[in-house]
Write a protein that holds these residues in place. Structure first.
Motif, short mmCIF file in Angstrom:
data_model
loop_
_atom_site.label_atom_id
_atom_site.label_comp_id
_atom_site.label_asym_id
_atom_site.label_seq_id
_atom_site.Cartn_x
_atom_site.Cartn_y
_atom_site.Cartn_z
N ILE A 135 4.95 5.25 6.99
CA ILE A 135 6.19 4.56 7.34
C ILE A 135 6.22 4.25 8.83
O ILE A 135 6.79 3.23 9.25
CB ILE A 135 7.43 5.41 6.95
N VAL A 136 5.58 5.08 9.64
CA VAL A 136 5.49 4.81 11.07
C VAL A 136 4.69 3.54 11.32
O VAL A 136 5.09 2.67 12.12
CB VAL A 136 4.87 6.01 11.83
N VAL A 137 3.56 3.41 10.64
CA VAL A 137 2.71 2.24 10.84
C VAL A 137 3.42 0.97 10.35
O VAL A 137 3.38 -0.08 11.01
CB VAL A 137 1.36 2.41 10.10
N VAL A 138 4.08 1.06 9.20
CA VAL A 138 4.84 -0.09 8.70
C VAL A 138 5.92 -0.48 9.71
O VAL A 138 6.10 -1.66 10.03
CB VAL A 138 5.49 0.24 7.33
N ALA A 139 6.63 0.51 10.24
CA ALA A 139 7.73 0.25 11.17
C ALA A 139 7.24 -0.37 12.48
O ALA A 139 7.94 -1.20 13.07
CB ALA A 139 8.48 1.55 11.47
N GLY A 180 1.68 12.79 -0.75
CA GLY A 180 1.74 13.84 0.25
C GLY A 180 2.68 13.49 1.38
O GLY A 180 2.83 12.32 1.75
N TYR A 181 3.31 14.50 1.93
CA TYR A 181 4.35 14.29 2.95
C TYR A 181 3.81 13.63 4.21
O TYR A 181 4.36 12.63 4.69
CB TYR A 181 5.01 15.63 3.28
N TYR A 182 2.73 14.15 4.77
CA TYR A 182 2.24 13.63 6.05
C TYR A 182 1.70 12.20 5.94
O TYR A 182 1.96 11.38 6.83
CB TYR A 182 1.20 14.58 6.64
N PRO A 183 0.96 11.85 4.88
CA PRO A 183 0.58 10.44 4.72
C PRO A 183 1.79 9.52 4.60
O PRO A 183 1.77 8.39 5.11
CB PRO A 183 -0.25 10.44 3.43
N LEU A 184 2.86 10.00 3.95
CA LEU A 184 4.07 9.18 3.82
C LEU A 184 4.76 8.99 5.17
O LEU A 184 5.29 7.92 5.46
CB LEU A 184 5.04 9.83 2.82
N VAL A 185 4.74 10.03 6.01
CA VAL A 185 5.32 9.91 7.35
C VAL A 185 4.51 8.93 8.19
O VAL A 185 5.06 8.00 8.80
CB VAL A 185 5.35 11.29 8.06
N LEU A 186 3.18 9.13 8.21
CA LEU A 186 2.31 8.25 8.98
C LEU A 186 2.40 6.82 8.49
O LEU A 186 2.45 5.86 9.28
CB LEU A 186 0.86 8.74 8.90
N VAL A 193 0.82 -1.22 0.00
CA VAL A 193 0.00 0.00 0.00
C VAL A 193 0.85 1.27 0.00
O VAL A 193 0.49 2.28 -0.61
CB VAL A 193 -0.94 0.01 1.23
N TYR A 194 2.01 1.23 0.66
CA TYR A 194 2.80 2.45 0.88
C TYR A 194 3.13 3.23 -0.40
O TYR A 194 3.02 4.46 -0.41
CB TYR A 194 4.09 2.11 1.63
N PRO A 195 3.53 2.59 -1.50
CA PRO A 195 3.86 3.37 -2.71
C PRO A 195 2.68 4.15 -3.27
O PRO A 195 2.87 5.08 -4.06
CB PRO A 195 4.31 2.29 -3.71
N LEU A 196 1.45 3.79 -2.87
CA LEU A 196 0.26 4.47 -3.37
C LEU A 196 -0.02 5.77 -2.63
O LEU A 196 -0.83 6.58 -3.09
CB LEU A 196 -0.97 3.55 -3.25
N LEU A 197 0.63 5.98 -1.49
CA LEU A 197 0.41 7.18 -0.70
C LEU A 197 0.99 8.40 -1.39
O LEU A 197 2.03 8.32 -2.04
CB LEU A 197 1.03 7.03 0.70
N PHE A 231 9.38 -2.00 -2.74
CA PHE A 231 8.27 -2.30 -1.83
C PHE A 231 7.64 -3.65 -2.14
O PHE A 231 7.25 -4.38 -1.22
CB PHE A 231 7.22 -1.19 -1.89
N TYR A 232 7.53 -3.98 -3.41
CA TYR A 232 6.98 -5.28 -3.77
C TYR A 232 7.88 -6.41 -3.28
O TYR A 232 7.40 -7.42 -2.77
CB TYR A 232 6.80 -5.37 -5.29
N ALA A 233 9.19 -6.21 -3.42
CA ALA A 233 10.14 -7.22 -2.94
C ALA A 233 10.11 -7.31 -1.42
O ALA A 233 10.18 -8.40 -0.85
CB ALA A 233 11.55 -6.88 -3.44
N PHE A 234 10.02 -6.16 -0.76
CA PHE A 234 9.93 -6.10 0.70
C PHE A 234 8.73 -6.91 1.19
O PHE A 234 8.86 -7.77 2.08
CB PHE A 234 9.81 -4.63 1.12
#
Length: 392
Positions: free
Chosen positions: A103-107, A95-101, A89-93, A164-167
């Motif tokens: 990566i936090v959720v993934v982490a 905007g800066y704040y959605p990308l920050v949020l 899902v992450y590559p579909l995000l 991301f797909y490989a991850f």
């Protein structure tokens, strides 16, 4: 092949795919954020640093949950499945704040994989008299292979989204091995706070965390800055991929023989030797060596990481109470992989801005030496109290 041997192999496969996911994503994450999402350097730095900062808070929590529930396999399944799906899902995000949020959720979920599997693996090798290094070395192989393959794949395809797909795919594949993992039979009845209090009352544990912060923090920061260093020293982008392959690949053979070396020279002596090699490598980089010398020195990472990681985990296992081992591993991972990573990555960037990347490595050399001094002190403490069961 006996059931014990099958379980051993499944542990190795799990580590290969888990570290493959790391090697696929993290070396090129900053490039993805710049080229695909158009973020600036400050924005990228904040997103990248969010990963180790989340690790600081969440890895001890995952470890405590494992100790309390006595079901690390289920926690691994939950965390791995969630992290794997979020990676798609992450590559579909946008905007800066959605990308920050994002990566936090993934982490939050991704950071559980290493400490939970380490705790389960340590219990397995201790019970069956196996070698942790021979299992963990497959992780180094996976990371090295992923860094090289994804570097080539993104270059040929022109799309960095592949990372991301490989991850995600690697994490999801790793989960199939969990059904062959043993269940750990011990748990705790104490609270998370009580468990942490008990651990930090151990002087040796607290001092080792500080020593590990000083010795291994610069090693992790180097993973972020080594590409920049190599380019500054006259290398090429293609050479950066090769250097990472050599460095990560060199860890595997040393991990294979770490237990034998520990049995001969002692657990903490191995940690001191590994730290000295790291310090020597950083000092050499301070003197602006040629690219040929830099490439040659990448293989010493086999000693500074390949021997250090299993020895450090064995030390944590030996000094922590049995009912708090997963919590102890979680705290150790948070301090080393979280605080140490974030602090020295941030500090390294400042030192590069006010000086040069070569000055940064000179600073890393001094910091590592101070950590080695602490390790020597810890060695004296544990010898006087006879705390170790694996070569003192």
């Amino acid at each position: 092949m006996t059931q014990l041997e099958k379980t051993y192999r499944f542990f190795q496969i799990f580590y290969f795919f888990t570290f493959f996911s790391n090697g696929a994503l993290f070396p090129l994450l900053a490039v993805f954020l710049e080229e695909e999402k158009g973020l600036n350097g400050t924005q990228i730095g904040l997103i990248v640093s969010a990963i180790p900062l989340v690790t600081v808070f969440m890895q001890p929590v995952w470890g405590a949950l494992s100790d309390y529930t006595k079901n690390p396999r289920k926690l691994l399944l939950i965390s791995g499945l969630t992290a794997g799906l979020l990676g798609f899902v992450y590559p579909l995000l946008t905007g800066y704040y959605p990308l920050v949020l994002g990566i936090v959720v993934v982490a939050v979920f991704q950071c559980a994989l290493i400490p939970l599997s380490d705790s389960l693996t340590l219990n397995f090798v201790q019970t069956h008299n196996k070698d942790y290094g021979n299992i963990r070395l497959l992780g180094s192989v996976g990371f090295a292979v992923a860094a090289f393959v994804l570097g080539r794949l993104t270059d040929l395809s022109g799309s960095i989204t592949w990372i991301f797909y490989a991850f995600s795919l690697a994490i999801l594949l790793s989960l199939f091995t969990l059904f062959h993992f043993p269940k750990r039979g011990q748990g705790v009845t104490v609270s998370f706070r009580t468990g942490l209090t008990s651990l930090f009352k151990q002087k040796e544990f607290s001092l080792f965390l500080l020593a590990n912060f000083l010795v291994f923090g610069p090693v992790l920061a180097n993973n972020f800055y080594f590409g920049t260093f190599l380019l500054t020293a006259g290398g090429t982008l293609a050479g950066v991929g090769v250097a990472f392959l050599l460095a990560a690949g060199s860890e595997a053979p040393f991990m294979k023989f770490t237990q034998t070396i520990i049995n001969r020279v002692g657990l903490l002596n191995v940690l001191v030797i590994s730290g000295l090699v790291s310090s020597g490598r950083w000092l050499l980089y301070f003197f602006e060596p040629s690219t040929t010398v830099v490439y040659a020195t990448t293989i010493v990472q086999g000693i500074s990481v390949g021997m250090y990681v299993p020895a450090a985990l064995l030390f944590i296992r030996d000094i922590a109470p049995k009912t708090l081992q997963a919590t102890a591993v979680g705290v150790y991972s948070a301090v080393g992989n979280g605080v140490g990573n974030a602090f020295f990555t941030f500090l390294g960037g400042i030192m590069i801005d006010v000086g040069t990347i070569f000055v940064m490595y000179g600073f890393f050399a001094l910091i590592t030496l101070s950590g080695i001094g602490l390790l020597v002190y810890v060695q004296r403490l544990v010898r006087s109290e006879n705390l170790l069961t694996v070569g003192g």
